[in-house]
Design a protein around this motif. Structure first.
Motif, PDB file in Angstrom:
ATOM      1  N   THR A 179       0.819  -1.223   0.000  1.00 46.42           N
ATOM      2  CA  THR A 179       0.000   0.000   0.000  1.00 46.42           C
ATOM      3  C   THR A 179       0.850   1.270   0.000  1.00 46.42           C
ATOM      4  OG1 THR A 179      -0.121   0.103   2.426  1.00 46.42           O
ATOM      5  CG2 THR A 179      -1.818  -1.191   1.284  1.00 46.42           C
ATOM      6  N   HIS A 180       2.156   1.118  -0.081  1.00 45.56           N
ATOM      7  CA  HIS A 180       3.032   2.294   0.025  1.00 45.56           C
ATOM      8  C   HIS A 180       2.752   3.302  -1.088  1.00 45.56           C
ATOM      9  CE1 HIS A 180       6.499   4.618   1.259  1.00 45.56           C
ATOM     10  NE2 HIS A 180       6.962   4.591   0.009  1.00 45.56           N
ATOM     11  N   GLU A 181       2.640   2.815  -2.324  1.00 45.87           N
ATOM     12  CA  GLU A 181       2.401   3.715  -3.446  1.00 45.87           C
ATOM     13  C   GLU A 181       1.028   4.394  -3.325  1.00 45.87           C
ATOM     14  OE1 GLU A 181       3.033   5.999  -6.627  1.00 45.87           O
ATOM     15  OE2 GLU A 181       4.509   4.726  -5.627  1.00 45.87           O
ATOM     16  N   LEU A 182       0.022   3.612  -2.921  1.00 46.18           N
ATOM     17  CA  LEU A 182      -1.305   4.209  -2.715  1.00 46.18           C
ATOM     18  C   LEU A 182      -1.269   5.251  -1.600  1.00 46.18           C
ATOM     19  CD1 LEU A 182      -3.743   1.169  -3.021  1.00 46.18           C
ATOM     20  CD2 LEU A 182      -3.616   3.158  -4.523  1.00 46.18           C
ATOM     21  N   GLY A 183      -0.506   4.966  -0.557  1.00 47.02           N
ATOM     22  CA  GLY A 183      -0.375   5.932   0.538  1.00 47.02           C
ATOM     23  C   GLY A 183       0.245   7.229   0.068  1.00 47.02           C
ATOM     24  N   ASN A 184       1.216   7.128  -0.854  1.00 45.29           N
ATOM     25  CA  ASN A 184       1.833   8.338  -1.405  1.00 45.29           C
ATOM     26  C   ASN A 184       0.821   9.155  -2.202  1.00 45.29           C
ATOM     27  OD1 ASN A 184       4.307   7.737  -0.300  1.00 45.29           O
ATOM     28  ND2 ASN A 184       5.129   6.771  -2.171  1.00 45.29           N
ATOM     29  N   ARG A 185      -0.028   8.455  -2.960  1.00 49.78           N
ATOM     30  CA  ARG A 185      -1.044   9.171  -3.743  1.00 49.78           C
ATOM     31  C   ARG A 185      -2.025   9.904  -2.830  1.00 49.78           C
ATOM     32  NH1 ARG A 185      -2.875   4.372  -7.890  1.00 49.78           N
ATOM     33  NH2 ARG A 185      -0.788   3.892  -8.730  1.00 49.78           N
ATOM     34  N   VAL A 186      -2.411   9.233  -1.750  1.00 53.29           N
ATOM     35  CA  VAL A 186      -3.319   9.879  -0.790  1.00 53.29           C
ATOM     36  C   VAL A 186      -2.652  11.102  -0.177  1.00 53.29           C
ATOM     37  CG1 VAL A 186      -4.473   9.617   1.436  1.00 53.29           C
ATOM     38  CG2 VAL A 186      -4.630   7.799  -0.270  1.00 53.29           C
ATOM     39  N   ALA A 187      -1.389  10.976   0.203  1.00 50.08           N
ATOM     40  CA  ALA A 187      -0.677  12.103   0.824  1.00 50.08           C
ATOM     41  C   ALA A 187      -0.582  13.283  -0.132  1.00 50.08           C
ATOM     42  CB  ALA A 187       0.713  11.650   1.266  1.00 50.08           C
ATOM     43  N   VAL A 188      -0.278  12.998  -1.406  1.00 46.62           N
ATOM     44  CA  VAL A 188      -0.178  14.077  -2.398  1.00 46.62           C
ATOM     45  C   VAL A 188      -1.538  14.728  -2.612  1.00 46.62           C
ATOM     46  CG1 VAL A 188       0.249  14.571  -4.837  1.00 46.62           C
ATOM     47  CG2 VAL A 188       1.827  13.108  -3.572  1.00 46.62           C
ATOM     48  N   ALA A 189      -2.598  13.908  -2.712  1.00 46.96           N
ATOM     49  CA  ALA A 189      -3.947  14.444  -2.923  1.00 46.96           C
ATOM     50  C   ALA A 189      -4.383  15.311  -1.746  1.00 46.96           C
ATOM     51  CB  ALA A 189      -4.929  13.298  -3.145  1.00 46.96           C
ATOM     52  N   GLU A 190      -4.104  14.885  -0.526  1.00 46.77           N
ATOM     53  CA  GLU A 190      -4.479  15.664   0.658  1.00 46.77           C
ATOM     54  C   GLU A 190      -3.679  16.956   0.743  1.00 46.77           C
ATOM     55  OE1 GLU A 190      -4.026  12.863   3.814  1.00 46.77           O
ATOM     56  OE2 GLU A 190      -6.062  12.050   3.565  1.00 46.77           O
ATOM     57  N   ALA A 191      -2.414  16.929   0.301  1.00 48.67           N
ATOM     58  CA  ALA A 191      -1.605  18.158   0.271  1.00 48.67           C
ATOM     59  C   ALA A 191      -2.182  19.148  -0.739  1.00 48.67           C
ATOM     60  CB  ALA A 191      -0.161  17.820  -0.082  1.00 48.67           C
ATOM     61  N   GLU A 192      -2.672  18.639  -1.872  1.00 48.97           N
ATOM     62  CA  GLU A 192      -3.305  19.513  -2.864  1.00 48.97           C
ATOM     63  C   GLU A 192      -4.574  20.148  -2.303  1.00 48.97           C
ATOM     64  OE1 GLU A 192      -3.922  16.933  -6.147  1.00 48.97           O
ATOM     65  OE2 GLU A 192      -1.866  17.109  -6.914  1.00 48.97           O
ATOM     66  N   VAL A 193      -5.319  19.377  -1.516  1.00 48.86           N
ATOM     67  CA  VAL A 193      -6.532  19.916  -0.888  1.00 48.86           C
ATOM     68  C   VAL A 193      -6.171  21.044   0.071  1.00 48.86           C
ATOM     69  CG1 VAL A 193      -8.402  19.413   0.730  1.00 48.86           C
ATOM     70  CG2 VAL A 193      -7.893  17.817  -1.129  1.00 48.86           C
ATOM     71  N   ARG A 194      -5.162  20.819   0.905  1.00 49.93           N
ATOM     72  CA  ARG A 194      -4.757  21.856   1.864  1.00 49.93           C
ATOM     73  C   ARG A 194      -4.272  23.116   1.159  1.00 49.93           C
ATOM     74  NH1 ARG A 194      -2.686  17.222   4.434  1.00 49.93           N
ATOM     75  NH2 ARG A 194      -0.589  17.619   3.607  1.00 49.93           N
ATOM     76  N   ALA A 195      -3.533  22.938   0.069  1.00 50.21           N
ATOM     77  CA  ALA A 195      -3.037  24.099  -0.677  1.00 50.21           C
ATOM     78  C   ALA A 195      -4.190  24.888  -1.286  1.00 50.21           C
ATOM     79  CB  ALA A 195      -2.077  23.637  -1.768  1.00 50.21           C
ATOM     80  N   GLU A 196      -5.178  24.189  -1.837  1.00 49.15           N
ATOM     81  CA  GLU A 196      -6.333  24.872  -2.433  1.00 49.15           C
ATOM     82  C   GLU A 196      -7.173  25.559  -1.361  1.00 49.15           C
ATOM     83  OE1 GLU A 196      -8.803  26.221  -5.542  1.00 49.15           O
ATOM     84  OE2 GLU A 196      -6.738  25.481  -5.432  1.00 49.15           O
ATOM     85  N   GLU A 197      -7.315  24.930  -0.197  1.00 48.35           N
ATOM     86  CA  GLU A 197      -8.040  25.555   0.907  1.00 48.35           C
ATOM     87  C   GLU A 197      -7.352  26.839   1.355  1.00 48.35           C
ATOM     88  OE1 GLU A 197     -10.092  21.650   3.082  1.00 48.35           O
ATOM     89  OE2 GLU A 197      -8.191  22.467   3.819  1.00 48.35           O
TER      90      GLU A 197
END
Length: 332
Positions: free
Chosen positions: A229-247
């Protein structure tokens, strides 16, 4: 006695603070009650007449249809932060939304009843250009201060991607719970440092390949992010960082929108507080059967009664002084 001391003595004898406190009890908002308790008598007859005229108008239209009111917060500190170039959080912006919505209700109310209250309408005027700002804040900020998906298309897309990645990761971890059940402390997924991990027993019969991101206080449980799940975890982390940046971008734009109209926004809050105070005054007047008077009429009445007293005291005395003493005694 100094003028200030005289004013304090007069206020105490009139029980002015007690009166204001009782009227303030009818306010909807604490900020309005605090403002009302700080009222002082006007320092000129003209100012007193203007205030009483507004009060008479408020009493008249409030009797026909109650003045709008809502519980608002004191935004003074938030305004100061914005004027200094600092930002405020979502909760303060949501509280401002309530204030702007109330100011619109007041403006609409005065458009319907303002013909009977021209002085009050002028005193409580606010800018109609605040409506787009209120609409922007309403679709962007939720009741708890959270930024809504409607704040921007970019934020909606970023959150959708993050949800999809989290769901994919959840399904993958659910499958691993069954595969590694003999090595786990329980059938659950934990979170460590923003990563999703499995609770692996330190004495597990086989090894779960992955990154160890922590352990329990007893050392009996290792929190492992599985290699699968490491690669999937990285995708989630990147997606959540994009959300925080847009917020953060959305919040910055909202702050700029409020700052660009800060004086009109301040005015809107002042009007909301003033209306709350007037509504409290009308409620108190109705309960105590009080009426608004004209300060000028009081002054005229005082002058006229004083004139009568002086005239009917001075004229008989002057007439008696003109008489011959012997003649005056004859009529005694």
């Amino acid at each position: 006695m100094t003028p200030q001391r005289q004013e304090q003595k007069t206020a105490a004898e009139l029980e002015w603070p007690l009166l204001l406190d009782r009227i303030a009890g009818y306010c909807q908002s604490e900020v309005a009650a605090r403002s009302l308790r700080g009222w002082v008598p006007e320092d000129s007859l003209e100012a007193a007449r203007s205030r009483m005229q507004r009060t008479r108008e408020a009493l008249r239209i409030h009797a026909e249809a109650p003045l709008p009111a809502a519980r608002i917060e004191d935004q003074g500190q938030a305004f100061e932060q914005l004027e200094r170039g600092s930002s405020v959080e979502g909760r303060e912006l949501y509280a401002l939304t309530i204030t702007l919505e109330l100011s619109e209700q007041i403006r609409s109310y005065l458009e319907r009843h303002g013909a009977d209250a021209p002085g009050l309408s002028a005193w409580l005027s606010t800018s109609p250009e605040l409506t787009p700002l209120r609409q922007l804040l309403q679709r962007s900020i939720g009741p708890e201060g959270a930024i809504l998906d409607g704040a921007s298309p970019g934020l909606r897309r970023a959150r959708q991607r993050a949800r999809e990645h989290r769901e994919e990761l959840r399904q993958k971890l659910t499958g691993l719970l069954g595969r590694y059940s003999d090595a786990l402390q329980g059938q659950y997924v934990a979170e460590r440092d923003g990563r999703y991990v499995l609770p692996v027993r330190s004495d597990a019969p086989f090894r779960v390949e992955g990154l160890v991101l922590g352990s329990s206080s007893s050392g009996g449980t290792l929190y492992v992010e599985p290699q699968d799940t490491h690669e999937l975890g990285n995708r989630v982390a990147v997606a959540e960082a994009e959300v925080r940046a847009e917020e953060a971008r959305v919040l910055s734009e909202l702050n700029q929108a409020v700052t660009s109209q800060i004086e009109a926004v301040r005015r809107a809050q002042h009007v909301c507080i003033e209306v709350d105070c007037l509504r409290a005054l009308c409620s108190f007047a109705a309960r105590s059967q009080a009426v608004a008077i004209d300060p000028g009429a009081v002054a005229v009445a005082f002058f006229f009664s004083g004139f009568i007293g002086v005239f009917f005291g001075f004229y008989p005395a002057r007439k008696a002084a003109a008489l011959d003493p012997i003649e005056a005694l004859r009529y005694e």
